[in-house]
Write a protein that holds these residues in place. Structure first.
Motif, PDB file in Angstrom:
ATOM      1  N   VAL A 126      30.272  50.210  31.509  1.00  0.00           N
ATOM      2  CA  VAL A 126      31.537  50.365  30.793  1.00  0.00           C
ATOM      3  C   VAL A 126      32.577  49.374  31.308  1.00  0.00           C
ATOM      4  O   VAL A 126      33.300  48.738  30.525  1.00  0.00           O
ATOM      5  CB  VAL A 126      32.051  51.813  30.887  1.00  0.00           C
ATOM      6  CG1 VAL A 126      33.451  51.943  30.284  1.00  0.00           C
ATOM      7  CG2 VAL A 126      31.078  52.762  30.187  1.00  0.00           C
ATOM      8  N   ALA A 127      32.659  49.237  32.615  1.00  0.00           N
ATOM      9  CA  ALA A 127      33.603  48.271  33.184  1.00  0.00           C
ATOM     10  C   ALA A 127      33.279  46.860  32.703  1.00  0.00           C
ATOM     11  O   ALA A 127      34.172  46.082  32.349  1.00  0.00           O
ATOM     12  CB  ALA A 127      33.576  48.339  34.710  1.00  0.00           C
TER      13      ALA A 127
ATOM     14  N   ALA B 107      34.427  42.085  29.372  1.00  0.00           N
ATOM     15  CA  ALA B 107      33.964  41.120  28.369  1.00  0.00           C
ATOM     16  C   ALA B 107      34.923  41.077  27.187  1.00  0.00           C
ATOM     17  O   ALA B 107      35.265  40.006  26.667  1.00  0.00           O
ATOM     18  CB  ALA B 107      32.553  41.475  27.909  1.00  0.00           C
ATOM     19  N   GLU B 108      35.377  42.243  26.739  1.00  0.00           N
ATOM     20  CA  GLU B 108      36.295  42.319  25.608  1.00  0.00           C
ATOM     21  C   GLU B 108      37.665  41.757  25.977  1.00  0.00           C
ATOM     22  O   GLU B 108      38.312  41.078  25.163  1.00  0.00           O
ATOM     23  CB  GLU B 108      36.429  43.773  25.146  1.00  0.00           C
ATOM     24  CG  GLU B 108      37.397  43.991  24.000  1.00  0.00           C
ATOM     25  CD  GLU B 108      36.921  43.379  22.688  1.00  0.00           C
ATOM     26  OE1 GLU B 108      37.780  43.076  21.838  1.00  0.00           O
ATOM     27  OE2 GLU B 108      35.693  43.191  22.518  1.00  0.00           O
ATOM     28  N   LEU B 109      38.099  42.001  27.201  1.00  0.00           N
ATOM     29  CA  LEU B 109      39.420  41.564  27.644  1.00  0.00           C
ATOM     30  C   LEU B 109      39.468  40.048  27.839  1.00  0.00           C
ATOM     31  O   LEU B 109      40.489  39.405  27.562  1.00  0.00           O
ATOM     32  CB  LEU B 109      39.783  42.288  28.941  1.00  0.00           C
ATOM     33  CG  LEU B 109      41.232  42.284  29.393  1.00  0.00           C
ATOM     34  CD1 LEU B 109      42.139  42.917  28.342  1.00  0.00           C
ATOM     35  CD2 LEU B 109      41.362  43.020  30.726  1.00  0.00           C
ATOM     36  N   GLY B 110      38.385  39.474  28.343  1.00  0.00           N
ATOM     37  CA  GLY B 110      38.321  38.031  28.524  1.00  0.00           C
ATOM     38  C   GLY B 110      39.037  37.506  29.752  1.00  0.00           C
ATOM     39  O   GLY B 110      39.206  36.300  29.926  1.00  0.00           O
ATOM     40  N   GLU B 111      39.457  38.397  30.625  1.00  0.00           N
ATOM     41  CA  GLU B 111      40.121  38.019  31.869  1.00  0.00           C
ATOM     42  C   GLU B 111      39.944  39.158  32.867  1.00  0.00           C
ATOM     43  O   GLU B 111      39.567  40.268  32.480  1.00  0.00           O
ATOM     44  CB  GLU B 111      41.610  37.751  31.642  1.00  0.00           C
ATOM     45  CG  GLU B 111      42.390  38.950  31.154  1.00  0.00           C
ATOM     46  CD  GLU B 111      43.866  38.633  30.918  1.00  0.00           C
ATOM     47  OE1 GLU B 111      44.709  39.432  31.379  1.00  0.00           O
ATOM     48  OE2 GLU B 111      44.176  37.612  30.291  1.00  0.00           O
ATOM     49  N   PRO B 112      40.209  38.908  34.153  1.00  0.00           N
ATOM     50  CA  PRO B 112      40.058  39.984  35.134  1.00  0.00           C
ATOM     51  C   PRO B 112      41.055  41.114  34.908  1.00  0.00           C
ATOM     52  O   PRO B 112      42.109  40.912  34.304  1.00  0.00           O
ATOM     53  CB  PRO B 112      40.343  39.291  36.485  1.00  0.00           C
ATOM     54  CG  PRO B 112      40.161  37.845  36.231  1.00  0.00           C
ATOM     55  CD  PRO B 112      40.556  37.628  34.801  1.00  0.00           C
ATOM     56  N   LEU B 113      40.690  42.279  35.382  1.00  0.00           N
ATOM     57  CA  LEU B 113      41.610  43.415  35.424  1.00  0.00           C
ATOM     58  C   LEU B 113      42.230  43.476  36.818  1.00  0.00           C
ATOM     59  O   LEU B 113      41.524  43.454  37.826  1.00  0.00           O
ATOM     60  CB  LEU B 113      40.850  44.717  35.170  1.00  0.00           C
ATOM     61  CG  LEU B 113      40.888  45.339  33.785  1.00  0.00           C
ATOM     62  CD1 LEU B 113      39.943  46.532  33.737  1.00  0.00           C
ATOM     63  CD2 LEU B 113      42.293  45.773  33.400  1.00  0.00           C
TER      64      LEU B 113
END
Length: 206
Positions: free
Chosen positions: A128-129, A134-140
């Motif tokens: 899930v993470a 992948a969807e966000l396209g940048e680190p969290l």
């Protein structure tokens, strides 16, 4: 009130993951599962998100925030990694490790350790993470969901929703996840220093 997203642990629903990513881009602070335990997460440049994480966890400015990255290529944009460290980190990712390394200019100043100019990075081994990254396209931008004066992190989505409903924007729940924080290895001096023993095996860094 925090939105509650029930996500399939093995096949995360793309529409739900997209909704969570959109909320992060809009400034949301979320709780989400990883392979070591739940984490608080927000967009990389969110000053409000950083301040809210500090407030929830009662952190001082010496706390190392973590950039949770999708893969090694992304990680390499935000930290400086020499050859010896490269091999050690590569061999341990994805997994339950956080590595403290010198930051590149891509990292907002507010995230850096005030003296060392370092930041934590990790690549989670969690479906899930990974889908969210992948969807966000940048680190969290993340920090373990460990509340002040409590020994153990929160590990149940429903409990997180119940206890932090007033300070979070969303809770992403996919059932069981890890219950122990990451092992933290500080490579900022070029040598491995074990800062915290956690879910990751420390034997290769001893």
């Amino acid at each position: 009130m925090a939105r509650y997203f029930d996500v399939h642990p093995d096949n995360p629903q793309p529409r739900t993951i997209s909704q969570v990513a959109d909320s992060i881009r809009s400034g949301a602070l979320i709780a989400y599962p990883t392979d070591s335990c739940f984490a608080l997460g927000c967009q990389l440049g969110s000053r409000d998100g950083i301040d809210r994480i500090r407030s929830i966890r009662q952190l001082d400015d010496r706390h190392h925030f973590t950039l949770v990255c999708r893969d090694f290529a992304q990680l390499g944009q935000f930290v400086q990694v020499d050859n010896d460290v490269f091999r050690a980190v590569k061999a341990s990712t994805p997994g339950s490790y956080t590595f403290i390394l010198p930051a590149t200019r891509e990292v907002p100043r507010k995230l850096l350790h005030p003296k060392k100019k370092t930041v934590g990075v990790r690549i989670p081994d969690h479906t899930v993470a990974q889908a969210l990254l992948a969807e966000l396209g940048e680190p969290l931008l993340s920090s373990t969901l460990l509340l002040p004066d409590e020994k153990d992190p929160l590990t149940q989505g429903w409990e997180i929703k119940e206890r932090l409903d007033h300070v979070l924007d969303a809770v992403v729940d996919s059932g069981d996840c890890g219950t122990e924080p990451t092992t933290v290895i500080d490579f900022s001096s070029g040598e491995a220093e074990i800062v915290r023993r956690g879910a990751g095996d420390t034997s290769r860094f001893e």
